[in-house]
Design a protein around this motif. Structure first.
Motif, PDB file in Angstrom:
ATOM      1  N   VAL A   1     -48.800  40.837  37.584  1.00  9.37           N
ATOM      2  CA  VAL A   1     -48.364  41.460  36.342  1.00  9.37           C
ATOM      3  C   VAL A   1     -48.588  40.468  35.209  1.00  9.37           C
ATOM      4  O   VAL A   1     -48.029  39.365  35.221  1.00  9.37           O
ATOM      5  CB  VAL A   1     -46.881  41.866  36.408  1.00  9.37           C
ATOM      6  CG1 VAL A   1     -46.473  42.597  35.130  1.00  9.37           C
ATOM      7  CG2 VAL A   1     -46.607  42.729  37.625  1.00  9.37           C
TER       8      VAL A   1
ATOM      9  N   PRO B   1     -47.113  44.919  32.424  1.00  6.20           N
ATOM     10  CA  PRO B   1     -45.738  45.313  32.749  1.00  6.20           C
ATOM     11  C   PRO B   1     -45.510  46.788  32.422  1.00  6.20           C
ATOM     12  O   PRO B   1     -45.917  47.269  31.366  1.00  6.20           O
ATOM     13  CB  PRO B   1     -44.886  44.414  31.849  1.00  6.20           C
ATOM     14  CG  PRO B   1     -45.775  43.272  31.475  1.00  6.20           C
ATOM     15  CD  PRO B   1     -47.165  43.830  31.436  1.00  6.20           C
TER      16      PRO B   1
ATOM     17  N   GLU C   1     -39.552  44.567  37.284  1.00  6.52           N
ATOM     18  CA  GLU C   1     -40.795  45.259  37.617  1.00  6.52           C
ATOM     19  C   GLU C   1     -40.864  45.582  39.109  1.00  6.52           C
ATOM     20  O   GLU C   1     -41.436  46.599  39.511  1.00  6.52           O
ATOM     21  CB  GLU C   1     -41.999  44.406  37.206  1.00  6.52           C
ATOM     22  CG  GLU C   1     -42.142  44.187  35.713  1.00  6.52           C
ATOM     23  CD  GLU C   1     -42.572  45.447  34.971  1.00  6.52           C
ATOM     24  OE1 GLU C   1     -43.100  46.384  35.613  1.00  6.52           O
ATOM     25  OE2 GLU C   1     -42.391  45.489  33.737  1.00  6.52           O
TER      26      GLU C   1
ATOM     27  N   ASP D   1     -48.120  39.549  31.359  1.00  7.84           N
ATOM     28  CA  ASP D   1     -47.341  39.830  30.155  1.00  7.84           C
ATOM     29  C   ASP D   1     -47.750  38.845  29.069  1.00  7.84           C
ATOM     30  O   ASP D   1     -47.856  37.639  29.322  1.00  7.84           O
ATOM     31  CB  ASP D   1     -45.847  39.695  30.452  1.00  7.84           C
ATOM     32  CG  ASP D   1     -44.992  39.976  29.230  1.00  7.84           C
ATOM     33  OD1 ASP D   1     -45.431  40.738  28.348  1.00  7.84           O
ATOM     34  OD2 ASP D   1     -43.864  39.438  29.161  1.00  7.84           O
TER      35      ASP D   1
ATOM     36  N   TYR E   1     -45.667  37.514  38.576  1.00 10.22           N
ATOM     37  CA  TYR E   1     -45.439  37.942  37.201  1.00 10.22           C
ATOM     38  C   TYR E   1     -45.795  36.750  36.331  1.00 10.22           C
ATOM     39  O   TYR E   1     -45.216  35.667  36.478  1.00 10.22           O
ATOM     40  CB  TYR E   1     -43.980  38.345  36.981  1.00 10.22           C
ATOM     41  CG  TYR E   1     -43.705  38.958  35.625  1.00 10.22           C
ATOM     42  CD1 TYR E   1     -43.537  40.328  35.490  1.00 10.22           C
ATOM     43  CD2 TYR E   1     -43.610  38.168  34.482  1.00 10.22           C
ATOM     44  CE1 TYR E   1     -43.274  40.904  34.258  1.00 10.22           C
ATOM     45  CE2 TYR E   1     -43.370  38.732  33.239  1.00 10.22           C
ATOM     46  CZ  TYR E   1     -43.194  40.099  33.142  1.00 10.22           C
ATOM     47  OH  TYR E   1     -42.959  40.664  31.903  1.00 10.22           O
TER      48      TYR E   1
ATOM     49  N   LEU F   1     -39.652  39.820  36.648  1.00  5.05           N
ATOM     50  CA  LEU F   1     -40.266  40.147  37.928  1.00  5.05           C
ATOM     51  C   LEU F   1     -39.337  41.035  38.751  1.00  5.05           C
ATOM     52  O   LEU F   1     -39.780  42.036  39.349  1.00  5.05           O
ATOM     53  CB  LEU F   1     -40.588  38.866  38.703  1.00  5.05           C
ATOM     54  CG  LEU F   1     -41.065  39.053  40.152  1.00  5.05           C
ATOM     55  CD1 LEU F   1     -42.314  39.924  40.223  1.00  5.05           C
ATOM     56  CD2 LEU F   1     -41.301  37.699  40.817  1.00  5.05           C
TER      57      LEU F   1
END
Length: 270
Positions: A210, A241, A131, A212, A145, A128
């Motif tokens: 985000v 991401p 990003e 992932d 995230y 996190l």
């Protein structure tokens, strides 16, 4: 911490960022100009106890300096760890990597090999940070995230701060099952994951979420979650991401920068 003189003949300071999982170790050294001077990736085999982990991981970091002929010294080291981390104690409390790593004293283990300031952090929180620094959450003040690889976990950015929580469990997702990397996310499980993440997003009110994970998971989840967020958290965007595997490493680097700055400030005040 190391040489403070401006003499060019003395070793140069570098920041060290480390990211490891159950099977992989990555190490990056960055100089004072922000240039990467060393980048290495290693496979990790079974490391059944703290001593074995310390020799493997600490030794790899030390080797990076030896390979340079000791021309550099570590100003600060930050290590992104898989699992629940007590950053104050420097301990991997609950490992999301090899199970034998529960209770691993990450900071102490590394300092047996290298005399430098060291900090340990959860690698999802590190991702996190990465990003947020230069990726999909760049410029955001509030973000989520979500990592669906292995044991699902989230990291929360609220008002420009990455939250840890009283027991370092902020972002834990105990209601979600561990997903089979080969099994598409669909049906009741898709509904369950969407519901949990939508509730979390409604609480945090992020600008960006985000996601992932494996394509068979985030592919179906992304548009479904976005549709729900349009209702419960208007304005939130669901994205992938931007940095891929590099997010946690960049986040660790940012943590090393903070640690080095705090050390320099303390020395100036002495």
């Amino acid at each position: 911490m190391g040489p403070l003189s401006g003499d060019a003949s003395l070793p140069e300071p570098v920041l060290v960022a480390v990211d490891f999982t159950a099977t992989e170790l990555r190490v990056v050294l960055v100089d004072s100009d922000g240039e990467v001077v060393e980048r290495e990736r290693y496979d990790l085999g079974p490391l059944p106890d703290e001593e074995a982990w310390a020799w493997e991981v600490g030794g790899r970091i030390a080797t990076s300096f030896a390979r340079e002929g000791q021309k550099r010294w570590a100003q600060a080291i930050a290590i992104a760890c898989p699992g629940l981390v007590d950053s104050v104690a420097g301990v991997l409390v609950e490992s999301g990597g090899q199970p034998e790593w529960d209770g691993l004293h990450v900071v102490d283990a590394i300092r047996r090999h290298i005399d430098a300031p060291v900090v340990a952090l959860n690698r999802v929180q590190a991702a996190l940070r990465g990003e947020w620094s230069a990726g999909a959450a760049d410029g955001a003040m509030d973000a989520l995230y979500v990592c669906l690889r292995g044991i699902p976990q989230a990291a929360v950015l609220s008002n420009g701060r990455v939250l840890a929580g009283a027991s370092n469990r902020a972002g834990s997702l105990p209601a979600l099952p561990e997903l089979d990397p080969a099994q598409p996310l669909e049906g009741e499980v898709l509904e369950q994951v969407t519901g949990v993440l939508a509730d979390l997003a409604a609480l945090v009110d992020p600008v960006v979420v985000v996601l992932d994970g494996e394509e068979v998971h985030v592919g179906p989840l992304g548009p479904v979650l976005q549709g729900v967020l349009d209702e419960v958290s208007p304005g939130a965007r669901v994205v992938r991401p931007a940095l891929g595997d590099g997010g946690a490493l960049l986040g660790a680097l940012r943590a090393a920068e903070i640690l080095a700055y705090e050390g320099d400030r303390a020395e100036r005040l002495e």
